[in-house]
Design a protein around this motif. Structure first.
Motif, mmCIF file in Angstrom:
data_model
loop_
_atom_site.group_PDB
_atom_site.id
_atom_site.type_symbol
_atom_site.label_atom_id
_atom_site.label_comp_id
_atom_site.label_asym_id
_atom_site.label_seq_id
_atom_site.Cartn_x
_atom_site.Cartn_y
_atom_site.Cartn_z
ATOM 1 N N THR A 164 0.828 -1.209 0.000
ATOM 2 C CA THR A 164 0.000 0.000 0.000
ATOM 3 C C THR A 164 0.858 1.253 0.000
ATOM 4 O O THR A 164 0.604 2.204 -0.759
ATOM 5 N N ILE A 165 1.893 1.275 0.837
ATOM 6 C CA ILE A 165 2.747 2.463 0.940
ATOM 7 C C ILE A 165 3.507 2.712 -0.363
ATOM 8 O O ILE A 165 3.475 3.817 -0.930
ATOM 9 N N PHE A 166 4.186 1.691 -0.862
ATOM 10 C CA PHE A 166 4.968 1.866 -2.078
ATOM 11 C C PHE A 166 4.078 2.070 -3.298
ATOM 12 O O PHE A 166 4.461 2.790 -4.236
ATOM 13 N N GLY A 167 2.883 1.450 -3.298
ATOM 14 C CA GLY A 167 1.955 1.699 -4.392
ATOM 15 C C GLY A 167 1.488 3.141 -4.418
ATOM 16 O O GLY A 167 1.360 3.748 -5.491
ATOM 17 N N SER A 168 1.249 3.713 -3.247
ATOM 18 C CA SER A 168 0.839 5.120 -3.177
ATOM 19 C C SER A 168 1.960 6.042 -3.642
ATOM 20 O O SER A 168 1.730 7.020 -4.379
ATOM 21 N N MET A 172 2.090 8.527 -7.105
ATOM 22 C CA MET A 172 2.341 9.968 -7.113
ATOM 23 C C MET A 172 3.530 10.335 -8.000
ATOM 24 O O MET A 172 3.569 11.411 -8.583
ATOM 25 N N ILE A 173 4.499 9.414 -8.115
ATOM 26 C CA ILE A 173 5.720 9.720 -8.861
ATOM 27 C C ILE A 173 5.541 9.513 -10.359
ATOM 28 O O ILE A 173 5.914 10.369 -11.169
ATOM 29 N N GLU A 174 4.961 8.397 -10.744
ATOM 30 C CA GLU A 174 4.903 8.021 -12.145
ATOM 31 C C GLU A 174 3.738 8.696 -12.870
ATOM 32 O O GLU A 174 2.668 8.902 -12.289
ATOM 33 N N PRO A 175 3.922 9.010 -14.144
ATOM 34 C CA PRO A 175 2.823 9.610 -14.923
ATOM 35 C C PRO A 175 1.812 8.552 -15.339
ATOM 36 O O PRO A 175 2.135 7.357 -15.403
ATOM 37 N N PRO A 176 0.603 8.959 -15.650
ATOM 38 C CA PRO A 176 -0.413 7.987 -16.085
ATOM 39 C C PRO A 176 -0.021 7.263 -17.368
ATOM 40 O O PRO A 176 -0.456 6.131 -17.595
ATOM 41 N N PRO A 184 -5.413 1.226 -7.330
ATOM 42 C CA PRO A 184 -5.398 -0.245 -7.440
ATOM 43 C C PRO A 184 -4.392 -0.738 -8.470
ATOM 44 O O PRO A 184 -3.757 -1.779 -8.273
ATOM 45 N N ARG A 185 -4.229 0.001 -9.563
ATOM 46 C CA ARG A 185 -3.251 -0.388 -10.571
ATOM 47 C C ARG A 185 -1.837 -0.301 -10.004
ATOM 48 O O ARG A 185 -1.000 -1.174 -10.260
ATOM 49 N N ALA A 186 -1.579 0.738 -9.211
ATOM 50 C CA ALA A 186 -0.263 0.876 -8.589
ATOM 51 C C ALA A 186 -0.023 -0.225 -7.557
ATOM 52 O O ALA A 186 1.100 -0.736 -7.424
#
Length: 300
Positions: A164-168, A172-176, A184-186
């Motif tokens: 959850t932490i690293f996915g969040s 925030m870092i990577e572009p869509p 959920p995708r992250a």
């Protein structure tokens, strides 16, 4: 004197439910063979090319197996005093599921695809081949899992928090455009990365995101052995608990003797305090030995 009907039921029971006679073993092995062949037929019928060429043959063969298994279930119920109780049991449900799909296919098209559940009936091989000791080993593994379930649950909770932490963060870092279009995708990317599966369908494109990915991969390798170690430790404890007794030696007080040990492996004392050591000298012999020692002492 038994009637002909009761004698037949008893004979059928010995053949169908028992496995301690050659005829009973032959029946069970034949049944398992039929189950495997019927499941193989279902798999082959699912291949489009084979279905087009041999579809009618597969259909006839499948109905033949269904009639055989239906007759077998009827005979099982016939030779039991409480057939409904058997139908509610594990094997009774499997026997019923083995024939229902074909009969349901008469009313529900496509229901015959559920016939693969027949393969579960091969579990009878444990009874046929007298491999019940494997059932005991399996029970030991289940008990080890039950004793370690809290530790494993804590481990899974920690993994979920990390994902959850690293996915969040990666969201925030990577572009869509990189594929991180939602949380959920992250988190899906976090699961794939932490477990070191790496499908490659979604990957970071920024240097920071790639650094986080590399860190998560290394982290996954470092923690993947944790549940294995916890479970292995419980299995070892179960093996030691079954092999060794916690009874202390009345002679030296030490533990760690095997379950069937009669004498202490450290001092040689008799372990069973409730019974007499069969190799111990009698009281008369002990008194005679003491008298001889006293006489020899006087002469000396």
């Amino acid at each position: 004197m038994q009637s002909g009907g009761s004698s037949l039921r008893k004979r059928l029971f010995q053949i169908i439910f028992e496995s301690d006679t050659p005829l009973a073993k032959a029946f069970d092995i034949t049944l398992i063979t039929l189950i495997l062949v019927s499941v193989a037929t279902v798999f082959l019928d699912s291949v489009p090319g084979l279905h087009q060429r041999y579809g009618e043959i597969f259909y006839v063969v499948e109905w033949g197996f269904t009639l055989i298994f239906t007759l077998e279930l009827v005979l099982r119920l016939y030779c039991l005093d409480r057939p409904l109780r058997y139908l509610r049991s594990f094997y009774g449900i499997l026997d019923l599921l083995a024939i229902l799909p074909t009969w349901l296919a008469l009313f529900i098209p496509g229901a015959q695809s559920l016939l693969v559940v027949r393969v579960l009936r091969v579990l009878r091989v444990f009874r046929v081949l007298r491999l019940m000791e494997f059932v005991g080993e399996g029970r030991m593994l289940v008990e080890a899992l039950q004793r370690s379930q809290r530790k494993i649950l804590l481990f899974l909770t920690t993994i979920l928090l990390i994902i959850t932490i690293f996915g969040s963060v990666i969201y925030m870092i990577e572009p869509p455009e990189a594929g991180f279009t939602s949380m959920p995708r992250a988190m899906y990317w976090g699961v794939v990365t932490l477990t070191t599966v790496g499908y490659g369908d979604i990957a970071p494109v920024t240097p920071l995101g790639q650094f986080i990915s590399a860190f998560m991969m290394v982290l996954g390798y470092s923690i993947i052995a944790v549940p294995t170690g916890v479970f292995s430790a419980e299995v070892i404890r179960s093996i030691q608990r079954e092999r060794y007794s916690e009874e202390a030696c009345p002679g030296c007080g030490r533990e760690g003797h095997e379950q069937d040990a009669k004498y202490c492996r450290f001092c040689g004392s008799w372990l069973d305090e409730e019974t007499q050591d069969p190799n111990a000298p009698d009281d008369d012999e002990t008194s005679a030995d003491d008298d001889k020692k006293r006489v020899h002492g006087k002469h000396d």
